[in-house]
Every structure is written in structure tokens, then in C-alpha cells.
Write an enzyme that holds these catalytic residues in place. Sequence first.
Site, PDB file in Angstrom:
ATOM      1  N   ASN A 132       0.774  -1.235   0.042  1.00 47.46           N
ATOM      2  CA  ASN A 132      -0.043  -0.214   0.251  1.00 47.46           C
ATOM      3  C   ASN A 132       0.738   1.347   0.058  1.00 47.46           C
ATOM      4  OD1 ASN A 132      -3.065  -0.372   0.062  1.00 47.46           O
ATOM      5  ND2 ASN A 132      -2.391  -1.862   1.488  1.00 47.46           N
ATOM      6  N   HIS A 163      -8.411  -0.963   5.651  1.00 49.00           N
ATOM      7  CA  HIS A 163      -8.724  -2.124   6.306  1.00 49.00           C
ATOM      8  C   HIS A 163      -9.344  -3.158   5.214  1.00 49.00           C
ATOM      9  CE1 HIS A 163      -9.694  -5.213   9.678  1.00 49.00           C
ATOM     10  NE2 HIS A 163     -10.903  -5.589   8.992  1.00 49.00           N
TER      11      HIS A 163
HETATM   12  C1  GAR Z   1      -3.063  -4.699   3.971  1.00 48.79           C
HETATM   13  O1  GAR Z   1      -3.974  -5.810   3.543  1.00 48.79           O
HETATM   14  C2  GAR Z   1      -3.929  -3.974   5.094  1.00 48.79           C
HETATM   15  O2  GAR Z   1      -5.434  -3.974   4.634  1.00 48.79           O
HETATM   16  C3  GAR Z   1      -3.837  -4.920   6.038  1.00 48.79           C
HETATM   17  O3  GAR Z   1      -2.488  -5.338   6.224  1.00 48.79           O
HETATM   18  C4  GAR Z   1      -2.339  -5.318   4.817  1.00 48.79           C
HETATM   19  C5  GAR Z   1      -0.840  -4.842   4.729  1.00 48.79           C
HETATM   20  O4  GAR Z   1      -0.277  -5.089   3.441  1.00 48.79           O
HETATM   21  N1  GAR Z   1      -4.320  -4.192   7.384  1.00 48.79           N
HETATM   22  C6  GAR Z   1      -4.816  -4.615   8.410  1.00 48.79           C
HETATM   23  O5  GAR Z   1      -5.109  -5.553   8.496  1.00 48.79           O
HETATM   24  C7  GAR Z   1      -5.191  -3.623   9.505  1.00 48.79           C
HETATM   25  N2  GAR Z   1      -6.116  -4.024  10.222  1.00 48.79           N
HETATM   26  P1  GAR Z   1       0.948  -4.111   2.837  1.00 48.79           P
HETATM   27  O6  GAR Z   1       2.156  -3.943   3.720  1.00 48.79           O
HETATM   28  O7  GAR Z   1       1.287  -4.592   1.720  1.00 48.79           O
HETATM   29  O8  GAR Z   1       0.367  -2.748   2.507  1.00 48.79           O
END
Ligand code: GAR
Length: 192
Positions: free
Chosen positions: A14, A101
Site C-alpha cells: 500500500n 482495512h
Molecule cells: C493490507 O491488506 C491492509 O489492509 C492490512 O494489512 C495489509 C498490509 O499490506 N491491514 C490490516 O489488516 C489493518 N487492520 P501491505 O503492507 O502490503 O500494505
Amino acid sequence: MVNISVLVSGGGTNLQAIIDKIQTGDLAGAQIVQVISSREGVFALERAEKAGIKGKVVKDTESLLAELAAENTELVVLAGYMKVLEPAVIQAYRQRILNIHPSLIPKYCGKGFYGKRVHQAVIDAGETVSGATVHFVDEGVDTGEIILQRQVPVEPGDTADTLAARVLETEHVIFTEGIQKVIQQLEKKGGK
Ligand code: GAR
């Protein structure tokens, strides 16, 4: 320019999506002033370094507030940040902290629902639709005002991994859209 501090705990896809969209001009009026990780050695910090953005590991609330202030932070973006922020941080940046989320809040969120656990719960419940939500962070867990939400289909035979990958693609799209929306609101209010 709105100064954004991005908080991470993991891979940082992200974060990468936000970096890319700032670089291409698709996310206008914002710059990332630093990336703060809750853990050492995460790939998100490498992504920051590669993009020429300051990266730091910060573990306690006092240091976090100091680092946010030091870079004149105006928006805090939680991009896969796996710690719950203390009320002092929420109070200092009320309606200026955004989280992504990987579900359609109010479903599959709150304490214990993070990462893969979210997608496994969606599959176990037999849902045919999931999605992602960008929301403001308040004192609760995933309870703040919703900024943007988008549905993602659950396909037959999905595992938590395949569903997570599909939802993640949508996260990369709506997170920057949500950030843009908040920046426009700030500009309108003259709060920027
Ligand atoms: C993402 O899917 C985000 O939505 C989730 O962690 C992942 C991080 O991915 N966040 C949560 O679950 C927060 N409660 P990334 O490090 O590749 O962006």
C-alpha cells in the site's frame, strides 16, 4: 503540499501504491515526509529508501509523537500498521489519521481481525462479497468514520491468500482515492 507520514509494519505494498501515485501525479497536493515502521527489517522500509524517503523504526508513543511533529506531519496514513495507536496520538491528529482495512467495515473488523485472519473469516462465513475500507482512525479499533469503501467478489475455491491478493489490488486503488478526498476536504476547509 500536505505532509504525510506513513506508518507501516510489513511488506508495504500500500505504501508503494501511494509512492507511485504521487510520482505519476495521480495523487496531487501531497508528499510523504517519512515512513515509520513499528518493526525493524520490514520490506516497507526498503521501499521507502529506494524512493528516497526517510525511514525510521519507532516503538513507543512518545517517540512517535515527536517524530510526527518533527516532520510537520499533517496527515498520518496507516498502511498495514499492526499496532493500535494510543489515545494521545488520536487526540493530536483528530480526523487526520487514515487506515486501510481489508474488509467491508463494519464486517470482519475490530480486535483480532487483521491480515489473513480477516479473509479466512470471510471465507468461513460463506460470504460472496468482501472488500476494502478507508476510514479515519478514532480511539476504537476500526470504528472511525468511513471515507471510502469498495466491494470485491469472493470467488468459489478462494483461499485466504487468493482473496487477500484480490482485495489488496482494490486497496491500492481506493487508498490513494481516499487520501485525495481528505486532502481536498482539508483544502476546502482552509485547514491546509
Ligand atoms: C493490507 O491488506 C491492509 O489492509 C492490512 O494489512 C495489509 C498490509 O499490506 N491491514 C490490516 O489488516 C489493518 N487492520 P501491505 O503492507 O502490503 O500494505
